[in-house]
Motif scaffolding. Structure first.
Motif, PDB file in Angstrom:
ATOM      1  N   GLY A  25       0.807  -1.215   0.000  1.00 33.37           N
ATOM      2  CA  GLY A  25       0.000   0.000   0.000  1.00 33.37           C
ATOM      3  C   GLY A  25       0.837   1.259   0.000  1.00 33.37           C
ATOM      4  O   GLY A  25       0.544   2.218  -0.739  1.00 33.37           O
ATOM      5  N   SER A  26       1.892   1.291   0.811  1.00 32.37           N
ATOM      6  CA  SER A  26       2.745   2.475   0.836  1.00 32.37           C
ATOM      7  C   SER A  26       3.483   2.652  -0.487  1.00 32.37           C
ATOM      8  O   SER A  26       3.732   3.778  -0.934  1.00 32.37           O
ATOM      9  CB  SER A  26       3.735   2.403   1.998  1.00 32.37           C
ATOM     10  N   ALA A  45       7.856   4.617   0.805  1.00 29.64           N
ATOM     11  CA  ALA A  45       7.576   3.214   1.142  1.00 29.64           C
ATOM     12  C   ALA A  45       8.396   2.755   2.340  1.00 29.64           C
ATOM     13  O   ALA A  45       7.984   1.846   3.073  1.00 29.64           O
ATOM     14  CB  ALA A  45       7.868   2.321  -0.059  1.00 29.64           C
ATOM     15  N   THR A  46       9.544   3.364   2.552  1.00 30.69           N
ATOM     16  CA  THR A  46      10.450   2.951   3.619  1.00 30.69           C
ATOM     17  C   THR A  46       9.905   3.268   5.005  1.00 30.69           C
ATOM     18  O   THR A  46       9.849   2.401   5.887  1.00 30.69           O
ATOM     19  CB  THR A  46      11.817   3.648   3.451  1.00 30.69           C
ATOM     20  N   GLY A  50       9.086   0.554   8.207  1.00 30.76           N
ATOM     21  CA  GLY A  50       9.804   0.536   9.479  1.00 30.76           C
ATOM     22  C   GLY A  50       8.895   0.812  10.656  1.00 30.76           C
ATOM     23  O   GLY A  50       8.990   0.170  11.703  1.00 30.76           O
ATOM     24  N   ALA A  51       7.959   1.751  10.466  1.00 36.66           N
ATOM     25  CA  ALA A  51       7.052   2.117  11.556  1.00 36.66           C
ATOM     26  C   ALA A  51       6.109   0.975  11.911  1.00 36.66           C
ATOM     27  O   ALA A  51       5.900   0.673  13.091  1.00 36.66           O
ATOM     28  CB  ALA A  51       6.260   3.369  11.171  1.00 36.66           C
ATOM     29  N   ILE A  52       5.530   0.321  10.897  1.00 35.53           N
ATOM     30  CA  ILE A  52       4.555  -0.732  11.188  1.00 35.53           C
ATOM     31  C   ILE A  52       5.241  -1.922  11.852  1.00 35.53           C
ATOM     32  O   ILE A  52       4.636  -2.611  12.686  1.00 35.53           O
ATOM     33  CB  ILE A  52       3.794  -1.171   9.916  1.00 35.53           C
ATOM     34  N   LEU A  53       6.498  -2.170  11.513  1.00 37.70           N
ATOM     35  CA  LEU A  53       7.208  -3.276  12.158  1.00 37.70           C
ATOM     36  C   LEU A  53       7.341  -3.043  13.654  1.00 37.70           C
ATOM     37  O   LEU A  53       7.165  -3.966  14.451  1.00 37.70           O
ATOM     38  CB  LEU A  53       8.589  -3.458  11.518  1.00 37.70           C
ATOM     39  N   LEU A 158      14.104  -0.148  12.788  1.00 38.74           N
ATOM     40  CA  LEU A 158      15.181   0.721  12.325  1.00 38.74           C
ATOM     41  C   LEU A 158      16.074   0.013  11.313  1.00 38.74           C
ATOM     42  O   LEU A 158      16.525   0.616  10.332  1.00 38.74           O
ATOM     43  CB  LEU A 158      16.010   1.198  13.525  1.00 38.74           C
ATOM     44  N   TYR A 159      16.330  -1.277  11.539  1.00 35.91           N
ATOM     45  CA  TYR A 159      17.179  -2.010  10.598  1.00 35.91           C
ATOM     46  C   TYR A 159      16.541  -2.067   9.217  1.00 35.91           C
ATOM     47  O   TYR A 159      17.199  -1.788   8.202  1.00 35.91           O
ATOM     48  CB  TYR A 159      17.468  -3.431  11.096  1.00 35.91           C
ATOM     49  N   ILE A 160      15.267  -2.415   9.146  1.00 35.49           N
ATOM     50  CA  ILE A 160      14.604  -2.503   7.852  1.00 35.49           C
ATOM     51  C   ILE A 160      14.529  -1.128   7.186  1.00 35.49           C
ATOM     52  O   ILE A 160      14.689  -1.004   5.962  1.00 35.49           O
ATOM     53  CB  ILE A 160      13.208  -3.127   7.996  1.00 35.49           C
TER      54      ILE A 160
END
Length: 223
Positions: A25-26, A45-46, A50-53, A158-160
């Motif tokens: 979606g992003s 998209a990034t 990261g936020a949803i994770l 943060l890693y992703i």
């Protein structure tokens, strides 16, 4: 006591669905708004991914461990931290959730539900990038589990976020997500022919992370 398996599987399916819906979606939203600027689209998209994770690991970690990734489940089984009889159900739940997520993303943006990606991602550089992405992801998880378990959600998010930008593949690092992205002919898709190579590289990266983690964070010896 661990949660019942049915509850854990529901958490894995739901979490992976939200993760993939966010990735797809992003990507769709970013491409619509970026005006052809791929750097802006990738950034768009990034950040949501990261936020949803972070959110998913915080709310579902206490239920199922919030693996949301077959490579993570297999790694924990190889480390003796997940029963082998539970690996297949975890993986099935993750893949099923991932497929629900991609179809939900298409529905939200009023796109055809069933799609096959034509976005070619293949070659040695892409495969090596997926090896690196998966190696780093698993090391982030293992390192936090060993020394800072309360930080796992933040470290993974943060890693992703970082790996989207420093890996040539934009860091899939997840076989279930890779499979689902083959069913989306959008910004974040991957042509089906590239899926086996990506998954193989992800699993090799996972195995390398297990070896490295044993050296970096050895288990404490019993007295």
């Amino acid at each position: 006591m661990p949660e019942p398996l049915s509850r854990r599987l529901s958490a894995e399916a739901l979490g992976t669905a939200f993760l993939v819906a966010t990735v797809i979606g992003s990507g769709i939203m970013s491409e619509k708004l970026a005006g052809g600027n791929l750097a802006v689209a990738l950034l768009g998209a990034t950040l949501p991914t990261g936020a949803i994770l972070v959110v998913l690991l915080l709310i579902l970690g206490p239920v199922s461990g919030a693996h949301l990734n077959p490579a993570v489940s297999l790694a924990f089984a190889l480390r003796g931290e997940l029963e082998w009889r539970e690996v297949a159900p975890y993986v099935v739940a993750q893949i099923a959730g991932a497929m629900v997520g991609v179809f939900a993303a298409h529905a939200m943006f009023e796109l055809p539900i069933l799609q096959i990606s034509t976005h070619v991602r293949t070659g040695g550089g892409q495969w090596f990038a997926e090896f690196v992405a998966s190696l780093g992801l698993l090391l982030a998880i293992f390192g936090c589990v060993a020394r800072a378990p309360q930080a796992v959600a933040y470290a993974v998010g943060l890693y992703i976020t970082a790996a989207y930008w420093f890996t040539a593949s934009t860091s899939f690092a997840n076989p279930a997500v890779t499979i689902a992205r083959a069913w989306s002919d959008t910004f974040t898709g991957i042509a089906p022919a590239g899926v086996p190579g990506f998954i193989a590289a992800q699993l090799v990266g996972m195995l390398a992370a297990i070896v490295a983690a044993r050296w970096l964070w050895p288990a404490e010896k019993a007295n």
